[in-house]
Design a protein around this motif. Structure first.
Motif, mmCIF file in Angstrom:
data_model
loop_
_atom_site.group_PDB
_atom_site.id
_atom_site.type_symbol
_atom_site.label_atom_id
_atom_site.label_comp_id
_atom_site.label_asym_id
_atom_site.label_seq_id
_atom_site.Cartn_x
_atom_site.Cartn_y
_atom_site.Cartn_z
ATOM 1 N N MET A 1 0.843 -1.111 -0.076
ATOM 2 C CA MET A 1 0.106 0.148 0.119
ATOM 3 C C MET A 1 0.835 1.393 -0.001
ATOM 4 N N CYS A 2 2.031 1.445 1.005
ATOM 5 C CA CYS A 2 2.717 2.528 0.889
ATOM 6 C C CYS A 2 3.615 2.700 -0.385
ATOM 7 N N ALA A 3 4.082 1.684 -0.808
ATOM 8 C CA ALA A 3 4.731 1.523 -2.216
ATOM 9 C C ALA A 3 3.694 2.246 -3.323
ATOM 10 N N VAL A 4 2.518 1.718 -3.219
ATOM 11 C CA VAL A 4 1.417 2.346 -4.166
ATOM 12 C C VAL A 4 1.255 3.787 -4.005
ATOM 13 N N ALA A 5 1.226 4.071 -2.863
ATOM 14 C CA ALA A 5 1.084 5.657 -2.584
ATOM 15 C C ALA A 5 2.137 6.442 -2.941
ATOM 16 N N ALA A 6 3.443 5.973 -3.016
ATOM 17 C CA ALA A 6 4.401 6.610 -3.573
ATOM 18 C C ALA A 6 4.302 6.963 -5.036
ATOM 19 N N VAL A 7 3.906 5.693 -5.747
ATOM 20 C CA VAL A 7 3.821 5.923 -7.007
ATOM 21 C C VAL A 7 2.742 6.943 -7.607
ATOM 22 N N VAL A 8 1.716 6.931 -6.653
ATOM 23 C CA VAL A 8 0.431 7.898 -7.079
ATOM 24 C C VAL A 8 1.047 9.193 -6.954
ATOM 25 N N LEU A 9 1.880 9.385 -5.892
ATOM 26 C CA LEU A 9 2.033 10.795 -5.587
ATOM 27 C C LEU A 9 3.182 11.445 -6.720
ATOM 28 N N PHE A 10 4.043 10.742 -6.987
ATOM 29 C CA PHE A 10 5.076 11.045 -8.037
ATOM 30 C C PHE A 10 4.895 10.655 -9.553
ATOM 31 N N TRP A 11 3.768 10.105 -9.818
ATOM 32 C CA TRP A 11 3.577 9.573 -11.403
ATOM 33 C C TRP A 11 3.586 10.946 -12.000
ATOM 34 N N PRO A 12 3.073 12.089 -11.664
ATOM 35 C CA PRO A 12 2.927 13.377 -12.536
ATOM 36 C C PRO A 12 4.573 13.873 -12.820
ATOM 37 N N SER A 13 5.539 13.307 -12.162
ATOM 38 C CA SER A 13 6.742 13.886 -12.546
ATOM 39 C C SER A 13 7.192 13.456 -13.724
ATOM 40 N N LEU A 14 6.472 12.503 -14.488
ATOM 41 C CA LEU A 14 6.710 11.882 -15.606
ATOM 42 C C LEU A 14 6.602 12.942 -16.754
ATOM 43 N N LEU A 66 20.730 1.967 -18.470
ATOM 44 C CA LEU A 66 19.602 1.074 -18.639
ATOM 45 C C LEU A 66 18.561 1.713 -19.319
ATOM 46 N N ASP A 67 18.303 2.913 -18.930
ATOM 47 C CA ASP A 67 16.937 3.767 -19.180
ATOM 48 C C ASP A 67 17.565 4.148 -20.909
ATOM 49 N N HIS A 68 18.730 4.467 -21.159
ATOM 50 C CA HIS A 68 18.886 5.144 -22.614
ATOM 51 C C HIS A 68 18.689 3.992 -23.624
ATOM 52 N N VAL A 69 19.424 2.765 -23.195
ATOM 53 C CA VAL A 69 19.597 1.750 -24.211
ATOM 54 C C VAL A 69 18.064 1.176 -24.508
ATOM 55 N N ALA A 77 11.211 8.144 -19.531
ATOM 56 C CA ALA A 77 11.812 6.661 -19.223
ATOM 57 C C ALA A 77 12.590 6.963 -17.899
ATOM 58 N N PHE A 78 13.354 8.123 -17.808
ATOM 59 C CA PHE A 78 14.331 8.269 -16.731
ATOM 60 C C PHE A 78 13.618 8.619 -15.428
ATOM 61 N N HIS A 79 12.359 9.559 -15.633
ATOM 62 C CA HIS A 79 11.652 9.645 -14.589
ATOM 63 C C HIS A 79 10.762 8.644 -13.960
ATOM 64 N N ARG A 80 10.467 7.809 -14.843
ATOM 65 C CA ARG A 80 9.800 6.489 -14.384
ATOM 66 C C ARG A 80 10.780 5.577 -13.682
ATOM 67 N N GLN A 122 12.820 16.465 -4.539
ATOM 68 C CA GLN A 122 14.012 16.702 -5.275
ATOM 69 C C GLN A 122 14.684 15.352 -5.434
ATOM 70 N N ALA A 123 14.693 14.500 -4.431
ATOM 71 C CA ALA A 123 15.083 13.120 -4.889
ATOM 72 C C ALA A 123 14.706 12.500 -6.029
ATOM 73 N N VAL A 124 13.191 12.545 -6.021
ATOM 74 C CA VAL A 124 12.402 11.721 -6.987
ATOM 75 C C VAL A 124 12.332 12.282 -8.306
ATOM 76 N N ALA A 125 11.817 13.667 -8.171
ATOM 77 C CA ALA A 125 11.291 14.372 -9.140
ATOM 78 C C ALA A 125 12.468 14.917 -10.192
ATOM 79 N N TRP A 126 13.545 15.125 -9.474
ATOM 80 C CA TRP A 126 14.893 15.458 -10.201
ATOM 81 C C TRP A 126 15.616 14.211 -10.571
ATOM 82 N N ILE A 127 15.938 13.927 -11.979
ATOM 83 C CA ILE A 127 16.385 12.699 -12.281
ATOM 84 C C ILE A 127 17.980 12.568 -11.752
ATOM 85 N N THR A 128 18.656 13.595 -11.505
ATOM 86 C CA THR A 128 19.896 13.408 -10.953
ATOM 87 C C THR A 128 20.025 12.843 -9.470
#
Length: 550
Positions: A1-14, A66-69, A77-80, A122-128
């Motif tokens: 459940m917690c992991a799903v909440a994390a995905v829902v919160l940050f999916w717009p970062s794509l 991995l993302d680029h190839v 893809a990088f944000h995902r 910043q850690a999640v929504a910024w690719i670096t």
């Protein structure tokens, strides 16, 4: 459940693109991440960003490969990948909290706190920012392996010890902050693991190999890195001031996340005559008092120790080019989550207040989730990122500079000039802001002001080749080609392989009638950039002029 909440919160970062250091590490350095062989190369070389950054983070580079190839230079893809890594870490944090509290609901609250906290954006929504997420997984897995090691014997203990050492190597490959893993394990042995800790001689069989791994890593960094490219050294008193300000920032925003910013540092944070500094001292003292108050709760004590230990390498005791960055707190926030879970376990024992406490905890989690969701779009592009940074922290010279740079690249030079001047008001020594201001003034036709700004910059920083180049171009624009040639010649001395500098110098020399020198420079440009046809055209014209003049 917690992991799903994390995905829902940050999916717009794509919806975001490449911003900030993404452009240097990924876009401009695409050739180093575009095929599988680059993974092996990453373990043999360092990554470098800008003038003062030296990184050995092969795991980060491998993840980019991995993302680029698979998807090319597609930011989605990088944000995902960032979002999935965050979800994985949330699950691992839950496992850590449950292992230490043996209580599902408090562990769930702590994991949700970790997932939804605004300081994590910043850690999640910024690719670096991915390097901090890559670090947390091996730390938690090594912690679990260490607990199992302490309770086992024989061949299983040996295998688990090898596993801890291997995970230590993985953590170091993710980010240099992983060097503190042995301190985390020692902190656990001194608190929650004190009853299960084996004799000292047995523990030495684990900690000595870990120490050797850490020493080997430091020696490898010493071999890879050129000391001349590291951040400028600062005095010990200044380091202490930076440490107090940095630690207070992370504590304050972990407890009350109202002001996180991409570039939060400003000079008043380390000025002993300012209220900002003494506020930071008060926060540090309050944190120390909290350590004393919770000393009987080994779980909370270990959570606070985790928080402190993971922040130690990024508090400014070791010189850094950026004093404070939100993403650096990402691994430390697992400790904050543990403190929250331990607090709910303790309070939950008093049935009369349990319902109220759980209601407040749920409301707090929802509020933080709302703040986090609102902050994610700030990282969509450079303009949104740095305008939000200036709005949240107008005193930051770096934030002002970055916003001005983004405005200039968007063709909005009048607004850029305003921001760059504000950056220099906050920090007159900001070379990049001064350079960009000179360039923007020149583009706006304010050539005299541009020359004055660039002259001042070259006097303050005579080794800044980009400043000499910009000054030479500005002088050439006024027709002062003699002084322009002198400025550009200095730029070429400092940047002997910079094509832009060589081209500008060749044009001015040609205009001054120094055709042989110009021809020599055009030939060097053809060697540096053989695919640029304009260089050959300029060379042919210069040769024709020379031949015609006899």
């Amino acid at each position: 459940m917690c992991a799903v909440a994390a995905v829902v919160l940050f999916w717009p970062s794509l919806d975001g693109g490449f911003v900030w250091d993404d452009n240097t590490l990924i876009v401009a350095d695409e050739a180093s991440i575009d095929e599988w062989s680059d993974v092996a190369d990453a373990f043999r070389a360092r990554s470098r960003v800008g003038k003062h950054h030296n990184y050995f983070r092969p795991l980060l580079t491998a993840s980019y490969v991995l993302d680029h190839v698979r998807y090319g230079l597609d930011p989605r893809a990088f944000h995902r990948t960032n979002v999935w890594l965050h979800a994985l870490n949330v699950a691992l944090v839950w496992s850590l909290l449950f292992a230490l509290t043996n209580a599902r609901l408090p562990a769930t609250f702590g994991a949700l706190l970790f997932a939804a906290h605004p300081l994590q954006v910043q850690a999640v929504a910024w690719i670096t920012g991915r390097n901090d997420m890559l670090l947390l997984a091996p730390l938690i897995l090594a912690f679990h392996a260490h607990r199992a090691w302490a309770r086992s014997s024989g061949g299983r203990r040996v295998a688990l010890g090898v596993g801890v050492a291997a995970l230590y190597v993985v953590a170091l490959a993710a980010k240099e902050i992983g060097i503190v893993l042995p301190l985390l394990l020692l902190a656990y042995d001194a608190t929650l693991g004190s009853r299960d800790a084996p004799p000292l001689a047995t523990r030495a069989r684990l900690y000595v190999p870990l120490a050797l791994v850490g020493i080997g890593y430091l020696l490898l960094r010493r071999m890879l890195f050129d000391p001349s490219t590291t951040a400028t050294a600062i005095s010990l008193p200044s380091r202490v001031l930076h440490s107090v300000a940095s630690f207070a920032y992370y504590v304050r925003n972990a407890v009350l996340p109202l002001g996180p910013a991409p570039a939060p540092f400003h000079e008043r944070m380390i000025d002993p005559s300012s209220a900002s500094f003494w506020g930071a001292v008060a926060v540090v003292l309050a944190f120390a008092s909290t350590l004393v108050l919770v000393r009987r709760s080994h779980t909370a004590t270990f959570g606070l120790a985790w928080f402190v230990i993971l922040l130690l390498p990024v508090l400014g005791l070791v010189p850094m080019s950026m004093a404070i960055l939100d993403n650096r707190a990402y691994p430390a926030m697992a400790g904050a989550a543990l403190v929250g879970a331990a607090a709910l376990v303790h309070i939950g024992r008093e049935a009369g207040r349990a319902r109220v406490v759980w209601t407040v905890a749920a409301a707090l989690t929802l509020l933080m989730g709302y703040q986090t969701r609102a902050r994610v779009p700030d990282f969509n592009n450079a303009l949104s990122l740095w305008s939000a940074s200036v709005a949240s922290n107008p005193q930051s010279a770096y934030g002002r500079y970055a916003y001005g740079y983004a405005l200039a690249r968007g063709g909005r030079d009048p607004e850029a000039i305003e921001q760059l001047r504000a950056a220099l008001e906050a920090n007159r020594e900001h070379e990049d802001a001064a350079l960009e201001l000179g360039l923007a003034l020149g583009r706006e036709g304010q050539t005299g002001a541009a020359i004055a700004e660039l002259e001042a910059l070259t006097q303050r920083s005579p080794a800044n080749g980009r400043a000499w180049n910009a000054l030479g171009v500005a002088r050439a624009r006024t027709g002062d080609r003699v002084r322009a040639a002198l400025d550009l010649d200095e730029a070429a001395r400092l940047l002997p392989r910079d094509a832009e500098v060589l081209y500008n110098l060749a044009r001015v020399l040609e205009a001054n009638g120094r055709l042989e020198e110009a021809i020599g420079l055009y030939r060097r440009l053809i060697e540096l950039q053989p695919a640029v046809g304009a260089h050959r055209e300029r060379l042919q014209r210069a040769i024709a002029r020379r031949d015609a003049s006899g």
